[in-house]
Design a protein around this motif. Structure first.
Motif, PDB file in Angstrom:
ATOM      1  N   THR A 154      58.952  64.868 -32.926  1.00 40.93           N
ATOM      2  CA  THR A 154      58.695  66.256 -33.303  1.00 40.93           C
ATOM      3  C   THR A 154      57.458  66.781 -32.589  1.00 40.93           C
ATOM      4  N   ILE A 155      57.518  68.066 -32.247  1.00 37.97           N
ATOM      5  CA  ILE A 155      56.413  68.764 -31.590  1.00 37.97           C
ATOM      6  C   ILE A 155      56.137  70.039 -32.375  1.00 37.97           C
ATOM      7  N   GLY A 156      54.925  70.202 -32.879  1.00 38.97           N
ATOM      8  CA  GLY A 156      54.528  71.447 -33.523  1.00 38.97           C
ATOM      9  C   GLY A 156      53.431  72.131 -32.722  1.00 38.97           C
ATOM     10  N   THR A 157      53.505  73.466 -32.618  1.00 40.52           N
ATOM     11  CA  THR A 157      52.464  74.222 -31.923  1.00 40.52           C
ATOM     12  C   THR A 157      52.107  75.455 -32.748  1.00 40.52           C
ATOM     13  N   ASN A 158      50.892  75.967 -32.538  1.00 40.11           N
ATOM     14  CA  ASN A 158      50.463  77.126 -33.318  1.00 40.11           C
ATOM     15  C   ASN A 158      50.381  78.395 -32.485  1.00 40.11           C
ATOM     16  N   ILE A 159      51.249  78.501 -31.494  1.00 46.63           N
ATOM     17  CA  ILE A 159      51.410  79.766 -30.775  1.00 46.63           C
ATOM     18  C   ILE A 159      52.903  80.051 -30.598  1.00 46.63           C
ATOM     19  N   GLU A 160      53.191  81.320 -30.390  1.00 44.26           N
ATOM     20  CA  GLU A 160      54.547  81.770 -30.077  1.00 44.26           C
ATOM     21  C   GLU A 160      54.505  82.471 -28.728  1.00 44.26           C
ATOM     22  N   THR A 161      55.308  82.004 -27.784  1.00 44.71           N
ATOM     23  CA  THR A 161      55.386  82.610 -26.457  1.00 44.71           C
ATOM     24  C   THR A 161      56.805  83.127 -26.215  1.00 44.71           C
ATOM     25  N   ASP A 162      56.957  83.953 -25.204  1.00 43.49           N
ATOM     26  CA  ASP A 162      58.258  84.573 -24.948  1.00 43.49           C
ATOM     27  C   ASP A 162      59.364  83.557 -24.691  1.00 43.49           C
ATOM     28  N   THR A 163      59.039  82.455 -24.029  1.00 42.90           N
ATOM     29  CA  THR A 163      60.091  81.509 -23.617  1.00 42.90           C
ATOM     30  C   THR A 163      59.990  80.147 -24.289  1.00 42.90           C
ATOM     31  N   GLN A 164      59.208  80.028 -25.339  1.00 45.99           N
ATOM     32  CA  GLN A 164      59.067  78.768 -26.081  1.00 45.99           C
ATOM     33  C   GLN A 164      58.692  77.609 -25.142  1.00 45.99           C
ATOM     34  N   VAL A 165      57.821  77.918 -24.183  1.00 45.81           N
ATOM     35  CA  VAL A 165      57.551  76.966 -23.115  1.00 45.81           C
ATOM     36  C   VAL A 165      56.726  75.766 -23.572  1.00 45.81           C
ATOM     37  N   GLN A 166      55.752  75.977 -24.469  1.00 45.90           N
ATOM     38  CA  GLN A 166      54.802  74.899 -24.768  1.00 45.90           C
ATOM     39  C   GLN A 166      55.435  73.743 -25.554  1.00 45.90           C
ATOM     40  N   PRO A 167      56.319  73.956 -26.545  1.00 49.37           N
ATOM     41  CA  PRO A 167      56.942  72.776 -27.165  1.00 49.37           C
ATOM     42  C   PRO A 167      57.888  72.058 -26.220  1.00 49.37           C
ATOM     43  N   ALA A 168      58.581  72.818 -25.350  1.00 51.54           N
ATOM     44  CA  ALA A 168      59.501  72.192 -24.400  1.00 51.54           C
ATOM     45  C   ALA A 168      58.757  71.356 -23.369  1.00 51.54           C
ATOM     46  N   ASP A 169      57.647  71.869 -22.860  1.00 50.04           N
ATOM     47  CA  ASP A 169      56.828  71.146 -21.886  1.00 50.04           C
ATOM     48  C   ASP A 169      56.269  69.869 -22.519  1.00 50.04           C
ATOM     49  N   THR A 170      55.709  69.991 -23.723  1.00 49.70           N
ATOM     50  CA  THR A 170      55.148  68.826 -24.409  1.00 49.70           C
ATOM     51  C   THR A 170      56.236  67.798 -24.706  1.00 49.70           C
TER      52      THR A 170
END
Length: 437
Positions: free
Chosen positions: A380-396
């Motif tokens: 599981t990957i949790g992040t505390n930002i929302e971006t247009d393309t959901q890039v940060q959870p996918a990258d992580t």
């Protein structure tokens, strides 16, 4: 034949293997690098058999500069759908309902009870909302995102103009308003409309019409089967394994700050001039949990990894395995029954590229939860930002999945993430020389 048997034996041994020493440090390094890259907090957790590893880094509150800990809670958005689907499958396994039952008879009784209690609710059946045709949509169609029910979410990306999201604007204008399922089903763009469900552009043989409204209706199915007379009386936790009932919260009111979550920041371009992005702190926005059984799960990453394991892993404790297996997307499909094909994001092919779970995106938070049968672990990957393309959870996820896979297989995978598209982009990996142990 002998070589094939040895290979299968080796993979079976890997599936039973423990997490190697050093994995926690490697995941911590990934969390640190990704949190710096995206200027946010990143929380990573892995579960395999009776072992768990968790790591976190970054800033969870930019006003106080509080730094991330693995125990930090996040809003997991649509990861909730995976659990709602598994709860439905539990009822199917008990013979309480069928996947091919029409939704009207299943939810009309509770809608009528809710209308009797609430004079502002001007509908008492699915047919009142969307007509007879939609009332005949099946449980299976709702789970598979193939129903005609419109989505209450109004996010409409634009590459050239302004990305519009009228509901987001309303949530931010009235941060103290909690949006009930009745209110979301009654908004003008949902009530009285049908969605023309067509095949997904890149997968012409499969219909895919994403709608969080579907999963509120499925929540009403669960509430009705539990004997409740309104949505808010339904105890979602009753379908959890006992040890998770104190660790996972289902938010039926309040804002993220009321549950001790990391602050969530909207950094999207919705409702902003072209070329600009927001930086809206949603810690006090009650609309973050709009969607009930579609998007109200709150927990730390380790608890969600445990839930993912309990749903998909060998024990399948939420519902019997043969029913959970029906949720799994087909190899070339993007979605199954309440589950995305996460394997597309691994950067691997063949058995190592198989995985399923759910993406999570709500106002200010984005996440991912998946299970990977070849190596038998949940991530599981949790992040505390929302971006247009959901890039940060996918990258992580790209980096973390291959770090775990490499550690279990005693291999080194060198991976990079290539951002593109609404769901974050693609993971590209190559295998380096085998690690000598």
């Amino acid at each position: 034949m002998a070589a094939k048997s040895l290979a299968l034996f080796a993979l079976a041994a890997v599936a039973r293997a423990s997490f190697p020493d050093g994995l926690k440090a490697e995941l911590g390094k990934i969390a640190e690098e990704e949190s710096r890259k995206y200027n946010c907090s990143i929380s990573i957790a892995v579960r395999k058999d009776d072992e768990s590893v968790a790591a976190a880094a970054g800033t969870v509150d930019f006003l106080t500069n509080r730094q991330a800990q693995p125990s930090d809670r996040y809003a997991w958005g649509s990861v909730t759908k995976m659990f709602t689907a598994a709860s439905i499958m539990k009822l199917v396994s008990l013979g309480r309902l069928s996947l091919d039952d029409h939704i009207g008879p299943l939810v009309d009784p509770i809608l009528a009870k809710m209308a009797a209690k609430d004079a502002t609710q001007n509908f008492s059946s699915v047919e009142d909302l969307w007509g007879k045709h939609v009332a005949e949509n099946t449980v299976r169609q709702l789970l598979a995102m193939q129903s005609a029910i419109p989505d209450f979410d109004t996010a409409t990306p634009s590459r050239t103009g302004i990305s519009q999201d009228p509901l987001r604007a309303e949530l931010y204008n009235e941060p103290d308003k909690f949006w009930t399922p009745q209110a979301l089903m009654s908004v003008p763009w949902v009530v009285g409309h049908e969605k023309d469900c067509r095949p997904f552009p890149s997968m012409p043989l499969m219909k895919f019409c994403y709608s969080s409204t579907n999963f509120m209706i499925l929540g009403l199915v669960l509430a009705a089967q539990a004997g409740e007379s309104t949505w808010s009386d339904f105890n979602q936790s009753a379908h959890l394994p006992v040890y998770l009932r104190e660790r996972i919260i289902f938010a039926n009111g309040g804002a993220p700050k009321d549950y001790g979550t990391a602050n969530g920041y909207d950094r999207t371009s919705y409702n902003r001039p072209h070329g600009q992005t927001a930086n809206h702190d949603n810690a006090e926005v009650k609309g973050v949990f709009a969607g009930w059984t579609a998007s109200n799960l709150v927990a730390d990453a380790a608890a969600v990894a445990d839930l993912t394991w309990e749903i998909w892993g060998p024990t399948s404790s939420v519902a019997p395995k043969e029913y959970i297996d029906e949720m799994i997307p087909k190899t070339n499909a993007i979605y199954g029954l309440g589950a995305f094909n996460i394997g597309f994001q691994t950067g691997q092919k063949g058995p190592l590229g198989m995985g399923y779970g759910h993406l999570g995106a709500t106002y200010g938070y984005q996440s991912l939860a998946g299970y990977f049968p070849e190596l038998n672990f949940a991530l599981t990957i949790g992040t505390n930002i929302e971006t247009d393309t959901q890039v940060q959870p996918a990258d992580t996820f790209c980096l973390a999945y291959n770090a775990v896979a490499g550690a279990l297989l005693h291999k080194t995978f060198t991976c990079r993430f290539e951002a593109h598209g609404y769901y974050g982009g693609g993971c590209v990996c190559s295998e380096d020389a085998e690690i000598m142990v």
